[in-house]
Design a protein around this motif. Structure first.
Motif, PDB file in Angstrom:
ATOM      1  N   SER A   1     -26.512  23.409 -23.276  1.00 34.74           N
ATOM      2  CA  SER A   1     -25.874  22.117 -23.505  1.00 34.74           C
ATOM      3  C   SER A   1     -26.327  21.117 -22.455  1.00 34.74           C
ATOM      4  N   ALA A   2     -26.757  19.937 -22.918  1.00 38.34           N
ATOM      5  CA  ALA A   2     -27.133  18.869 -21.985  1.00 38.34           C
ATOM      6  C   ALA A   2     -25.919  18.365 -21.208  1.00 38.34           C
ATOM      7  N   PHE A   3     -24.754  18.529 -21.769  1.00 41.70           N
ATOM      8  CA  PHE A   3     -23.502  18.072 -21.176  1.00 41.70           C
ATOM      9  C   PHE A   3     -22.973  19.092 -20.167  1.00 41.70           C
TER      10      PHE A   3
ATOM     11  N   ILE B   1     -26.148  11.564 -25.394  1.00 42.77           N
ATOM     12  CA  ILE B   1     -25.679  12.943 -25.529  1.00 42.77           C
ATOM     13  C   ILE B   1     -24.537  12.947 -26.533  1.00 42.77           C
ATOM     14  N   CYS B   2     -24.668  13.759 -27.553  1.00 39.01           N
ATOM     15  CA  CYS B   2     -23.635  13.816 -28.595  1.00 39.01           C
ATOM     16  C   CYS B   2     -22.552  14.795 -28.152  1.00 39.01           C
ATOM     17  N   LYS B   3     -21.462  14.262 -27.647  1.00 40.70           N
ATOM     18  CA  LYS B   3     -20.419  15.133 -27.113  1.00 40.70           C
ATOM     19  C   LYS B   3     -19.654  15.882 -28.195  1.00 40.70           C
ATOM     20  N   GLU B   4     -19.771  15.427 -29.446  1.00 40.19           N
ATOM     21  CA  GLU B   4     -19.008  16.043 -30.531  1.00 40.19           C
ATOM     22  C   GLU B   4     -19.660  17.308 -31.085  1.00 40.19           C
ATOM     23  N   GLU B   5     -21.003  17.408 -31.043  1.00 39.90           N
ATOM     24  CA  GLU B   5     -21.711  18.515 -31.687  1.00 39.90           C
ATOM     25  C   GLU B   5     -21.920  19.690 -30.738  1.00 39.90           C
ATOM     26  N   PRO B   6     -21.978  20.916 -31.262  1.00 36.43           N
ATOM     27  CA  PRO B   6     -22.230  22.088 -30.420  1.00 36.43           C
ATOM     28  C   PRO B   6     -23.530  21.948 -29.633  1.00 36.43           C
ATOM     29  N   LEU B   7     -23.477  22.269 -28.348  1.00 38.72           N
ATOM     30  CA  LEU B   7     -24.586  22.191 -27.400  1.00 38.72           C
ATOM     31  C   LEU B   7     -25.011  20.754 -27.096  1.00 38.72           C
ATOM     32  N   ASN B   8     -24.290  19.788 -27.631  1.00 35.75           N
ATOM     33  CA  ASN B   8     -24.414  18.377 -27.219  1.00 35.75           C
ATOM     34  C   ASN B   8     -25.854  17.873 -27.136  1.00 35.75           C
ATOM     35  N   PRO B   9     -26.577  17.906 -28.253  1.00 36.71           N
ATOM     36  CA  PRO B   9     -27.951  17.379 -28.239  1.00 36.71           C
ATOM     37  C   PRO B   9     -27.958  15.870 -28.059  1.00 36.71           C
ATOM     38  N   ILE B  10     -29.118  15.312 -27.716  1.00 34.12           N
ATOM     39  CA  ILE B  10     -29.290  13.867 -27.696  1.00 34.12           C
ATOM     40  C   ILE B  10     -29.586  13.406 -29.119  1.00 34.12           C
ATOM     41  N   LYS B  11     -28.869  12.394 -29.571  1.00 33.51           N
ATOM     42  CA  LYS B  11     -29.085  11.839 -30.904  1.00 33.51           C
ATOM     43  C   LYS B  11     -28.893  10.327 -30.828  1.00 33.51           C
ATOM     44  N   GLN B  12     -29.288   9.647 -31.886  1.00 35.37           N
ATOM     45  CA  GLN B  12     -29.110   8.196 -31.906  1.00 35.37           C
ATOM     46  C   GLN B  12     -27.725   7.853 -32.439  1.00 35.37           C
TER      47      GLN B  12
ATOM     48  N   ILE C   1     -14.824  16.351 -28.526  1.00 39.10           N
ATOM     49  CA  ILE C   1     -15.690  16.987 -27.529  1.00 39.10           C
ATOM     50  C   ILE C   1     -15.886  18.462 -27.864  1.00 39.10           C
ATOM     51  N   SER C   2     -17.162  18.873 -27.924  1.00 42.31           N
ATOM     52  CA  SER C   2     -17.502  20.290 -28.041  1.00 42.31           C
ATOM     53  C   SER C   2     -17.825  20.810 -26.647  1.00 42.31           C
ATOM     54  N   THR C   3     -17.178  21.881 -26.238  1.00 43.14           N
ATOM     55  CA  THR C   3     -17.423  22.474 -24.926  1.00 43.14           C
ATOM     56  C   THR C   3     -18.294  23.729 -25.026  1.00 43.14           C
ATOM     57  N   LYS C   4     -18.933  23.938 -26.167  1.00 46.34           N
ATOM     58  CA  LYS C   4     -19.773  25.129 -26.320  1.00 46.34           C
ATOM     59  C   LYS C   4     -20.930  25.079 -25.330  1.00 46.34           C
ATOM     60  N   ASN C   5     -21.146  26.219 -24.658  1.00 42.98           N
ATOM     61  CA  ASN C   5     -22.168  26.321 -23.630  1.00 42.98           C
ATOM     62  C   ASN C   5     -22.667  27.755 -23.552  1.00 42.98           C
ATOM     63  N   THR C   6     -23.734  27.963 -22.782  1.00 44.74           N
ATOM     64  CA  THR C   6     -24.282  29.317 -22.653  1.00 44.74           C
ATOM     65  C   THR C   6     -24.357  29.798 -21.203  1.00 44.74           C
ATOM     66  N   SER C   7     -23.731  29.065 -20.280  1.00 44.51           N
ATOM     67  CA  SER C   7     -23.856  29.475 -18.873  1.00 44.51           C
ATOM     68  C   SER C   7     -22.565  29.432 -18.072  1.00 44.51           C
TER      69      SER C   7
ATOM     70  N   ALA D   1     -25.973  30.327 -30.021  1.00 43.46           N
ATOM     71  CA  ALA D   1     -26.580  29.055 -29.639  1.00 43.46           C
ATOM     72  C   ALA D   1     -27.840  28.796 -30.458  1.00 43.46           C
ATOM     73  N   ALA D   2     -28.646  29.836 -30.645  1.00 39.24           N
ATOM     74  CA  ALA D   2     -29.871  29.689 -31.435  1.00 39.24           C
ATOM     75  C   ALA D   2     -29.539  29.317 -32.881  1.00 39.24           C
ATOM     76  N   GLN D   3     -28.475  29.889 -33.410  1.00 37.74           N
ATOM     77  CA  GLN D   3     -28.054  29.562 -34.779  1.00 37.74           C
ATOM     78  C   GLN D   3     -27.584  28.113 -34.882  1.00 37.74           C
ATOM     79  N   ALA D   4     -26.913  27.625 -33.815  1.00 35.18           N
ATOM     80  CA  ALA D   4     -26.449  26.228 -33.816  1.00 35.18           C
ATOM     81  C   ALA D   4     -27.626  25.268 -33.874  1.00 35.18           C
ATOM     82  N   VAL D   5     -28.712  25.601 -33.184  1.00 39.85           N
ATOM     83  CA  VAL D   5     -29.909  24.757 -33.219  1.00 39.85           C
ATOM     84  C   VAL D   5     -30.602  24.878 -34.568  1.00 39.85           C
ATOM     85  N   ALA D   6     -30.671  26.106 -35.095  1.00 37.41           N
ATOM     86  CA  ALA D   6     -31.394  26.359 -36.342  1.00 37.41           C
ATOM     87  C   ALA D   6     -30.755  25.681 -37.552  1.00 37.41           C
TER      88      ALA D   6
END
Length: 343
Positions: A72-74, A104-115, A284-290, A303-308
């Protein structure tokens, strides 16, 4: 023992002493280097950008991975870059001179950057004369959060529910998604539609001016006009869309580096509380991997499934509308000093 043997004995002892001193010097040098080096000297290079979707469309996303695991970027990229806690990591969302309102999209899992999207359309900021797009590299500080339940005593307004914003005023135009180690220089207390929206001013630690600027007066000396122009930009940039001018705490005066570091520390603590809480916060999505022992921790597989779930990347997207480059004009109504007068 004859004289020659005695001289040889002392010569050997002298060489041994020199060798021991040399070893001690090397060990002390190594200790000094490691004690002054960042905690994460190569950390940012471990992160890789993963694009999904098509640029200039609603489905475009920028994710990050570390050692092949989505993060997560967040929440997963650390805030502080060294032990001093005066150098921080910045996620560049918007490179200088560009218009696309990426965040940074705080709503989506892993908070990707989006427009950002308004009324179903991609959002671009206006070119309010004499500016074009964003006048610095713009982004966010990870692992910070402006708590919407906290009323700041300086602005008397609640937090805006976002990571704290940062501008980077160095000479290099960054790339979208770039991670920068930046020196904190000061902060502007913006109030956007009744919410506290801090704007931290920073500079890349590798910039030619980095050693010359440490606080607000240094910026005024080395880069005269940029702080006044920055405040002007933040005041008026939404006016062409029908929004009111933004307001500021402290009568629009930039606050010091020390003040900024305290605000960053405070918003980092708000983030820590957010991550530990079992109660979800709207939007806010707080999903993280660390972040061990946090409710939002997920496995590398999840996490990989969330991206896929997002479309495969495409190198070409539709062109940006020519109207994005149109100019807008706004009548200024106020004028404040840049910083408090020195005693």
């Amino acid at each position: 023992m004859n004289k020659s043997a005695l001289i040889y004995k002392y010569f050997v002892l002298f060489l041994a002493l020199i060798s021991i001193m040399a070893i001690l010097f090397v060990l002390l040098s190594i200790i000094a280097v490691f004690s002054s080096s960042p905690v994460h000297p190569k950390l940012l290079s471990m992160y890789k950008i993963v694009e999904r979707g098509t640029p200039n469309t609603l489905d475009y996303r920028l994710f990050y991975t570390r050692d092949g695991v989505p993060v997560s970027a967040f929440h997963d990229i650390p805030l502080y870059s060294d032990d001093s806690k005066k150098v921080v990591n910045m996620v560049v969302e918007i490179p200088r001179w560009t218009n696309a309102k990426m965040e940074i999209c705080k709503e989506e899992p892993l908070n990707p950057i989006k427009q950002d999207v308004k009324k179903g359309k991609l959002r671009f900021v206006n070119n309010v004369f004499p500016y074009h797009g964003y006048m610095w590299n713009y982004g966010a500080l990870p692992q910070t959060w402006e708590d919407p339940s906290h009323v700041d005593k300086n602005t008397t307004a609640k937090g805006d529910n976002d990571p704290i914003d940062a501008i980077e005023i160095g000479s290099k135009i960054a790339s979208r998604g770039e991670l920068k180690k930046v020196k904190v220089l000061g902060v502007l207390a913006m109030v956007d539609e009744g919410e506290t929206d801090w704007k931290v001013v920073t500079i890349d630690v590798d910039d030619p001016l980095a050693n010359k600027v440490n606080d607000i007066p240094d910026i005024e000396r080395e880069m005269p006009g940029i702080l006044a122009a920055t405040r002007d930009w933040f005041r008026i940039y939404k006016v062409p869309t029908g929004k009111p001018m933004n307001d500021f705490g402290f009568k629009g005066e930039w606050q010091s580096r020390e003040f900024a570091l305290n605000i960053i520390h405070e918003t980092h603590e708000f983030w820590n509380n957010l991550m530990k809480s079992k109660d979800s916060v709207k939007g806010i999505s707080t999903k993280n991997t660390s972040q061990a022992n946090t409710p939002g921790l997920i496995s590398a597989e999840d996490a990989a499934q969330a991206v896929a779930k997002h479309p495969e990347p495409s190198s070409e997207g539709p062109p940006i509308a020519i109207s994005v480059h149109d100019q807008a004009f706004v009548q200024r109504t106020t004028c404040e000093p840049v910083a408090p007068k020195s005693a």
